[in-house]
Design a protein around this motif. Structure first.
Motif, PDB file in Angstrom:
ATOM      1  N   THR A 172       6.203 -37.878  40.434  1.00 41.03           N
ATOM      2  CA  THR A 172       7.115 -38.523  40.413  1.00 41.03           C
ATOM      3  C   THR A 172       7.959 -37.786  39.361  1.00 41.03           C
ATOM      4  OG1 THR A 172       7.369 -40.294  42.600  1.00 41.03           O
ATOM      5  CG2 THR A 172       9.870 -39.153  41.231  1.00 41.03           C
ATOM      6  N   ARG A 173       7.003 -38.653  37.933  1.00 37.57           N
ATOM      7  CA  ARG A 173       7.667 -38.763  36.571  1.00 37.57           C
ATOM      8  C   ARG A 173       7.963 -36.791  35.994  1.00 37.57           C
ATOM      9  NH1 ARG A 173       6.457 -43.794  34.901  1.00 37.57           N
ATOM     10  NH2 ARG A 173       4.507 -43.209  33.982  1.00 37.57           N
ATOM     11  N   PRO A 178       9.439 -32.501  33.718  1.00 36.27           N
ATOM     12  CA  PRO A 178       8.018 -31.833  33.056  1.00 36.27           C
ATOM     13  C   PRO A 178       7.681 -32.353  31.409  1.00 36.27           C
ATOM     14  CG  PRO A 178       9.241 -30.449  34.192  1.00 36.27           C
ATOM     15  CD  PRO A 178       9.892 -31.861  34.961  1.00 36.27           C
ATOM     16  N   ARG A 179       9.134 -32.070  30.951  1.00 36.29           N
ATOM     17  CA  ARG A 179       9.133 -31.586  29.395  1.00 36.29           C
ATOM     18  C   ARG A 179       8.111 -30.326  29.425  1.00 36.29           C
ATOM     19  NH1 ARG A 179       7.577 -34.992  26.596  1.00 36.29           N
ATOM     20  NH2 ARG A 179       9.003 -34.663  24.880  1.00 36.29           N
ATOM     21  N   GLY A 180       8.191 -28.914  30.165  1.00 34.96           N
ATOM     22  CA  GLY A 180       7.639 -27.846  29.873  1.00 34.96           C
ATOM     23  C   GLY A 180       6.056 -27.708  30.078  1.00 34.96           C
ATOM     24  N   ARG A 181       5.778 -28.727  30.453  1.00 33.25           N
ATOM     25  CA  ARG A 181       4.377 -28.832  31.148  1.00 33.25           C
ATOM     26  C   ARG A 181       4.133 -28.548  32.744  1.00 33.25           C
ATOM     27  NH1 ARG A 181       2.249 -34.904  31.303  1.00 33.25           N
ATOM     28  NH2 ARG A 181       4.438 -34.943  31.988  1.00 33.25           N
ATOM     29  N   ALA A 185      -1.235 -28.829  34.820  1.00 35.88           N
ATOM     30  CA  ALA A 185      -1.562 -29.548  33.046  1.00 35.88           C
ATOM     31  C   ALA A 185      -1.393 -31.429  33.329  1.00 35.88           C
ATOM     32  CB  ALA A 185      -0.934 -29.054  32.392  1.00 35.88           C
ATOM     33  N   GLY A 186      -0.315 -31.277  33.666  1.00 37.72           N
ATOM     34  CA  GLY A 186       0.400 -32.195  33.555  1.00 37.72           C
ATOM     35  C   GLY A 186      -0.854 -33.776  34.655  1.00 37.72           C
ATOM     36  N   LEU A 187      -0.936 -32.982  35.631  1.00 34.01           N
ATOM     37  CA  LEU A 187      -1.774 -34.414  36.692  1.00 34.01           C
ATOM     38  C   LEU A 187      -2.899 -34.529  36.227  1.00 34.01           C
ATOM     39  CD1 LEU A 187      -0.915 -32.426  39.748  1.00 34.01           C
ATOM     40  CD2 LEU A 187      -0.813 -34.023  39.494  1.00 34.01           C
ATOM     41  N   GLU A 188      -3.729 -33.294  35.012  1.00 28.45           N
ATOM     42  CA  GLU A 188      -5.315 -33.500  34.469  1.00 28.45           C
ATOM     43  C   GLU A 188      -5.112 -34.096  33.638  1.00 28.45           C
ATOM     44  OE1 GLU A 188      -7.874 -29.750  32.451  1.00 28.45           O
ATOM     45  OE2 GLU A 188      -6.397 -29.601  32.918  1.00 28.45           O
ATOM     46  N   SER A 189      -3.772 -34.027  32.727  1.00 23.60           N
ATOM     47  CA  SER A 189      -3.885 -35.111  31.925  1.00 23.60           C
ATOM     48  C   SER A 189      -3.294 -36.218  32.341  1.00 23.60           C
ATOM     49  CB  SER A 189      -1.977 -34.806  30.699  1.00 23.60           C
ATOM     50  OG  SER A 189      -2.200 -36.069  30.151  1.00 23.60           O
TER      51      SER A 189
END
Length: 271
Positions: A172-173, A178-181, A185-189
């Protein structure tokens, strides 16, 4: 991150680990507070520039952070942020990126303390696969015209009662801010951070049919011996992988049948 920022983040992660090792610190609440500070500094560009200004004494920046945050978040979060602004950052935005990472780590630590970290790792992986295979869902979650409350409501309907609370919070966050992601990429991180909590490497295993428990154990054991570290298996099924499996560990891809790969692993270990 480069140079000074990388060193500052490493030091902050050590301080976070020290804080969350203390059973009196609620890692989940700390994650919420760090996320709130992240949102604040993401909005207030001038403030984050002041807090990362290399021309200002570190102690003066720490005192400013204490004054601003002392009544808004708890002592552990305030102390952690104050320590971070004492450090040198290559770019002011790196401070915000680092705070976001710490918020995610704190949430994952809370899951680890509850004994649900394995579930969170698996759910993050499965959610990523669902998004990749459903273009309509991905479009809804990444629609810039959609409001953050609308995205939160959508995720609540998808994950509520079906996923670990930490998984829901992390996703959710990411979706709401997403702050540009990219979503991928966010899920991978997040998956990598989850694996690091266990000091494990992640192997993405794609097979034509689901692996049996015995096959998973054999493959996990062989990979752990090959790489010298515990290995977490993210499992996926692709009928086009006929007669074998595809294993990706970081940038390395291993192809071959299960039996051949396990036997090859044994020969390599034997010298």
């Amino acid at each position: 991150m480069n140079g000074a920022s990388r060193e500052a983040l490493a030091a902050a992660r050590e301080r976070l680990d020290a804080l969350t090792d203390n059973t009196s610190v609620d890692a989940g609440s700390l994650a919420d507070e760090l996320a709130a500070v992240t949102a604040l500094l993401d909005r207030e560009v001038s403030l984050r520039r002041v807090l990362t200004d290399p021309a200002q004494p570190g102690e003066a920046k720490a005192e400013l952070a204490q004054r601003l945050l002392g009544t808004q978040v708890g002592g552990p979060a305030t102390d952690l942020v104050s320590g971070m602004v004492r450090s040198r950052w290559s770019r002011s935005r790196d401070l915000v990126d680092a705070l976001e990472v710490l918020a995610d780590i704190a949430d994952l630590t809370a899951a680890q303390q509850r004994g649900t970290l394995d579930n969170v790792e698996d759910e993050l992986f499965r959610f990523g696969r669902i998004v990749a295979s459903n273009t309509e869902l991905r479009a809804a979650l990444t629609d810039r015209a959609a409001t953050a409350p609308a995205k939160r409501e959508l995720l609540a309907s998808l994950l509520g009662g079906r996923a670990d609370a930490t998984t829901a919070r992390l996703v959710t966050r990411l979706v709401a801010a997403p702050r540009g992601r990219s979503l991928e990429a966010g899920l991978e991180s997040l998956s990598k951070l989850a694996a690091e909590r266990r000091d494990r490497m992640v192997a993405v295993v794609t097979s034509a049919v689901p692996l049996s428990d015995q096959q998973k154990q054999r493959l996990g054991g062989a990979l752990a011996k090959l790489y010298g570290r515990p290995m977490h298996l993210n499992l996926d099924v692709d009928p086009e992988v006929v007669g074998g499996i595809r294993v990706q560990v970081g940038d390395e891809v291993i192809n071959g049948s299960i039996a051949d790969r396990i036997e090859d692993a044994g020969r390599r270990l034997a010298g």
